[in-house]
Design an enzyme around this catalytic site. Structure first.
Site, PDB file in Angstrom:
ATOM      1  N   CYS A 224      75.119  20.372  22.696  1.00  0.00           N
ATOM      2  CA  CYS A 224      73.968  20.720  22.265  1.00  0.00           C
ATOM      3  C   CYS A 224      73.622  22.153  22.120  1.00  0.00           C
ATOM      4  O   CYS A 224      72.551  22.652  21.333  1.00  0.00           O
ATOM      5  CB  CYS A 224      72.805  20.011  23.193  1.00  0.00           C
ATOM      6  N   HIS A 303      78.935  30.502  30.291  1.00  0.00           N
ATOM      7  CA  HIS A 303      80.000  29.432  30.452  1.00  0.00           C
ATOM      8  C   HIS A 303      80.352  29.196  31.722  1.00  0.00           C
ATOM      9  O   HIS A 303      80.876  29.895  32.421  1.00  0.00           O
ATOM     10  CB  HIS A 303      80.883  29.692  29.390  1.00  0.00           C
ATOM     11  N   HIS A 387      57.178  32.968  21.996  1.00  0.00           N
ATOM     12  CA  HIS A 387      57.305  31.674  21.506  1.00  0.00           C
ATOM     13  C   HIS A 387      58.468  31.154  22.238  1.00  0.00           C
ATOM     14  O   HIS A 387      59.756  31.917  22.395  1.00  0.00           O
ATOM     15  CB  HIS A 387      57.756  31.328  19.953  1.00  0.00           C
ATOM     16  N   HIS A 391      65.629  23.570  23.889  1.00  0.00           N
ATOM     17  CA  HIS A 391      66.203  22.414  23.361  1.00  0.00           C
ATOM     18  C   HIS A 391      65.537  21.286  23.929  1.00  0.00           C
ATOM     19  O   HIS A 391      65.555  20.823  25.326  1.00  0.00           O
ATOM     20  CB  HIS A 391      67.744  22.520  23.919  1.00  0.00           C
ATOM     21  N   ASN A 424      66.210  13.812  20.371  1.00  0.00           N
ATOM     22  CA  ASN A 424      67.191  14.675  20.631  1.00  0.00           C
ATOM     23  C   ASN A 424      68.266  14.962  19.522  1.00  0.00           C
ATOM     24  O   ASN A 424      69.078  13.943  19.345  1.00  0.00           O
ATOM     25  CB  ASN A 424      67.924  14.459  22.188  1.00  0.00           C
TER      26      ASN A 424
END
Length: 493
Positions: A224, A303, A387, A391, A424
């Protein structure tokens, strides 16, 4: 707070309080990014000082000090050359579009449960019902309902759905910007679960009959957060080629990821992923600045794939009977918290005002270097951003992020309403968030927006934008426009 885990056990659903414990090396990484751009802060004052010095000299002085004038001129030319050659190109977000499916694809929770009755056993069906009714999704999300039976989860069906949402998003974007698709030099398409041959980016080239010089990329398996990874890739490409456009398309083909087995760790995605896509147009043309909406300020990618627990917490595998599914580990929340902690610790020095940085850094030195037992200072990211586009992965994650970042209901509203109205939509959800704020008339010139995405692997990525102009909702049309007055709504459990 606890919830049922994918394995049916009761597990804590809280993120770790990542702001209470940070590693100094990630703070140092953020300052490294900041200092690496210090050359621009050094050269400009020197050029100004030289110019001021020259302005105080008369013509006679200049003629009498011709050698000094030549030295000054050489220095100015040298420094100006260094500045313009090493300065990264500005990248502008011209506009973006979020795909809104046709009403025939709209489905209520009750109707979805009816369609699942003949597919799953009673235990799996009840488990999915609990997830669905506690998901924070409305009865107006979208799935390809006419194909929502296992016998129709075919390659051809998935390709049809992909073309529907991708071309739909691109056409809407081209209509808004007036840019001809043949003028776009780079095309990046990301879809995590569905990656056919030819690729989805090749499908775009074929549909629009683009020329042989277009450069395409197809990102798969990145979860995502792939939409924000695409922004980073586009930025790097635009740094190397002047006067160019880059098109980013983010989507997930939900029917390709639908799981029909009875392993509870794989059933959760069935209930929260929905149909959607976004198309984003980036430019490095200076002439586009005056009509673009945003300028790209920062991209920070984290990562955690070297950690086996992080690598396997979102994992696709195949069962003995051939059924494929994506399992979510009980460690997912903890892994997400660790990834976000690393990401925002690196991002902090780039975006926080100096007052916050000094207080945070002093607290860090006291705790990690001087070993003082003091309460850590928690930076206020609300001082850096107006703002927050988080996700919309799920209700529990949004709850915990709101608590950890100390965000108000208004700041969380775009993410919660996106989850409620569209579900989602994977990597495109952060764009539905930003579109919500635009439709509400909340984007003002100079505002900063922070997009946060999580993805398998495990990854956490941040992108920061600065608004170049005030967005007037009366002159805009996006996926929210026709119904924005109905929001926000109270989401009941």
């Amino acid at each position: 707070m606890a919830q049922n885990s994918p394995n049916g056990e009761t597990q804590p659903s809280k993120l770790p309080n990542f702001l209470l414990s940070v590693r100094l090396k990630y703070v140092k990484l953020g300052y490294h990014y900041l200092i690496s751009n210090a050359i621009y802060l050094i050269i400009v004052p020197i050029l100004v000082a030289v110019g001021l010095q020259l302005s105080t000299l008369t013509l006679e002085d200049l003629m009498a000090n011709l050698a000094m004038l030549k030295s000054y001129s050489t220095l100015v030319v040298f420094l100006a050359t260094i500045y313009f050659m090493s300065r990264p190109r500005n990248v502008y977000l011209v506009d973006f579009s979020c795909y809104k499916p046709h009403e025939r694809y709209m489905i209520s929770k009750e109707r979805l449960v009816e369609k699942l009755t003949d597919i799953f056993d009673e235990s799996s069906l009840n488990f999915q019902k609990k997830i669905l009714y506690n998901s924070g999704l409305s009865d107006k999300t979208y799935i390809p309902v006419d194909k929502w039976i296992p016998s129709n989860f075919s390659l051809r069906s998935n390709q049809h759905q992909a073309k529907l949402v991708i071309i739909g998003a691109i056409d809407d974007l081209l209509g808004k910007t007036g840019v001809k698709i043949r003028d776009i030099g780079f095309i990046i398409v990301n879809s995590s679960m569905f990656n056919p041959t030819p690729s989805l980016s090749a499908m775009v080239v074929n549909h629009y009959k683009l020329g042989v010089n277009v450069i395409t990329y197809n990102l798969g398996g990145m979860g995502c957060s792939a939409g924000l990874i695409s922004v980073d890739l586009a930025n790097r490409l635009l740094q190397g080629q002047a006067n160019s456009y880059a098109l980013i398309v983010s989507t997930e083909i939900v029917s390709s990821a639908f799981y029909t087995g009875n392993d509870k760790s794989k059933l959760i995605p069935n209930m929260i992923f929905r149909m959607g896509a976004s198309a984003v147009l980036l430019s490095n043309r200076f002439s586009d600045r005056r009509w673009s909406k945003y300028q790209l300020m920062h991209v920070v990618r984290t990562h955690k794939g070297a950690d086996d627990r992080a690598f396997s917490c979102v994992f696709q595998d195949e069962e003995e009977d051939g059924k494929k599914g994506m399992s979510l580990s009980k460690d997912l929340m903890a892994v997400a918290g660790e990834a976000l902690k690393t990401n925002i610790t690196t991002l902090g020095p780039l975006v926080l005002p100096m007052s916050e940085q000094l207080l945070f850094f002093a607290s860090l030195i006291m705790r990690n270097v001087l070993k003082r037992k003091i309460k850590p200072y928690i930076p206020d990211f609300k001082m850096a951003f107006e703002h927050f586009c988080i996700h919309a992965g799920g209700r529990a994650v949004l709850d915990e992020l709101q608590k950890n970042l100390d965000l108000s209901e208004t700041l969380m509203e775009p993410s919660r309403m996106t989850l409620y109205r569209f579900g989602n939509t994977s990597s495109s959800s952060v764009w539905y968030n930003l579109a919500y704020s635009e439709a509400k008339g909340r984007i003002k010139r100079g505002d900063r927006a922070w997009q946060i995405g999580f993805g398998s692997g495990f990854k956490c990525n941040s992108v920061v934008w600065r608004a170049l102009r005030t967005v007037n909702p009366a002159k805009e049309k996006n996926a929210w426009t026709d119904e924005i007055d109905d929001f926000p709504v109270k989401v009941l459990r």
